[in-house]
Design a protein around this motif. Structure first.
Motif, PDB file in Angstrom:
ATOM      1  N   ILE A   1       3.682   5.268  -5.015  1.00  0.00           N
ATOM      2  CA  ILE A   1       3.590   6.089  -6.271  1.00  0.00           C
ATOM      3  C   ILE A   1       2.740   7.291  -7.450  1.00  0.00           C
ATOM      4  N   ILE A   2       1.503   7.054  -6.608  1.00  0.00           N
ATOM      5  CA  ILE A   2       0.983   8.228  -7.045  1.00  0.00           C
ATOM      6  C   ILE A   2       1.623   9.258  -6.920  1.00  0.00           C
ATOM      7  N   ILE A   3       1.832   9.770  -5.757  1.00  0.00           N
ATOM      8  CA  ILE A   3       1.635  11.107  -4.983  1.00  0.00           C
ATOM      9  C   ILE A   3       3.396  11.540  -5.805  1.00  0.00           C
TER      10      ILE A   3
ATOM     11  N   ARG B   1       4.509   9.975  -8.995  1.00  0.00           N
ATOM     12  CA  ARG B   1       4.321  10.159 -10.463  1.00  0.00           C
ATOM     13  C   ARG B   1       2.838   9.940 -10.856  1.00  0.00           C
ATOM     14  N   PRO B   2       2.595  10.811 -10.421  1.00  0.00           N
ATOM     15  CA  PRO B   2       0.846  11.220 -11.210  1.00  0.00           C
ATOM     16  C   PRO B   2       0.620  10.467 -12.233  1.00  0.00           C
ATOM     17  N   ASN B   3       1.245  10.143 -13.321  1.00  0.00           N
ATOM     18  CA  ASN B   3       0.847  10.870 -14.399  1.00  0.00           C
ATOM     19  C   ASN B   3       1.270   9.251 -15.457  1.00  0.00           C
ATOM     20  N   TRP B   4       1.495   8.340 -14.299  1.00  0.00           N
ATOM     21  CA  TRP B   4       2.307   7.597 -15.134  1.00  0.00           C
ATOM     22  C   TRP B   4       1.254   6.368 -14.771  1.00  0.00           C
ATOM     23  N   ASN B   5       1.392   5.606 -16.614  1.00  0.00           N
ATOM     24  CA  ASN B   5       0.717   5.208 -16.678  1.00  0.00           C
ATOM     25  C   ASN B   5       0.781   3.411 -16.290  1.00  0.00           C
TER      26      ASN B   5
ATOM     27  N   LEU C   1       1.148  -0.945   0.042  1.00  0.00           N
ATOM     28  CA  LEU C   1      -0.064   0.152   0.099  1.00  0.00           C
ATOM     29  C   LEU C   1       1.109   1.420   0.293  1.00  0.00           C
ATOM     30  N   LEU C   2       1.941   1.407   0.642  1.00  0.00           N
ATOM     31  CA  LEU C   2       2.540   2.443   1.227  1.00  0.00           C
ATOM     32  C   LEU C   2       3.824   2.588  -0.407  1.00  0.00           C
ATOM     33  N   PHE C   3       3.908   1.315  -1.309  1.00  0.00           N
ATOM     34  CA  PHE C   3       4.358   1.898  -2.068  1.00  0.00           C
ATOM     35  C   PHE C   3       3.755   2.009  -3.329  1.00  0.00           C
ATOM     36  N   ILE C   4       2.307   1.915  -3.577  1.00  0.00           N
ATOM     37  CA  ILE C   4       1.825   1.889  -4.583  1.00  0.00           C
ATOM     38  C   ILE C   4       1.267   3.348  -4.414  1.00  0.00           C
TER      39      ILE C   4
END
Length: 94
Positions: A86-88, A90-94, A80-83
């Motif tokens: 990533i969201i914080i 790299r918000p534009n990362w697909n 959960l922390l890893f995800i």
């Protein structure tokens, strides 16, 4: 007791989330990106450890029950922390 309850709550949430994700794909008839048995392996293993920890809690051995609850809760929290990272970052990362 609080430590055990937090670990058990995290385990229960993980089981419900995995089951709901799997059922969502079954209901909408979408193809899963991973094989189906991956979800069942995770759900059964987390549920088995949760049942074992409930058994030790019922026997009165709260230390063992807490350890068993957190054995499966720690990987869930780390994932959960890893995800979230990533969201914080790299918000534009697909």
């Amino acid at each position: 007791m609080v430590l055990y309850l937090v670990g058990a709550l995290i385990d229960c949430t993980a089981v419900v989330a995995l089951s709901a994700y799997y059922l969502y794909h079954l209901i909408t008839k979408r193809e899963l990106s991973e094989p189906r048995y991956y979800y069942w392996i995770l759900v059964i293993s987390i549920s088995g450890v949760l049942i074992a920890s409930l058994y030790y809690w019922w026997l009165g051995n709260l230390t063992t029950a807490s350890i068993l609850a957190w054995v499966m809760a720690v990987p869930v929290v780390v994932t959960l922390l890893f995800i979230l990272l990533i969201i914080i970052f790299r918000p534009n990362w697909n």
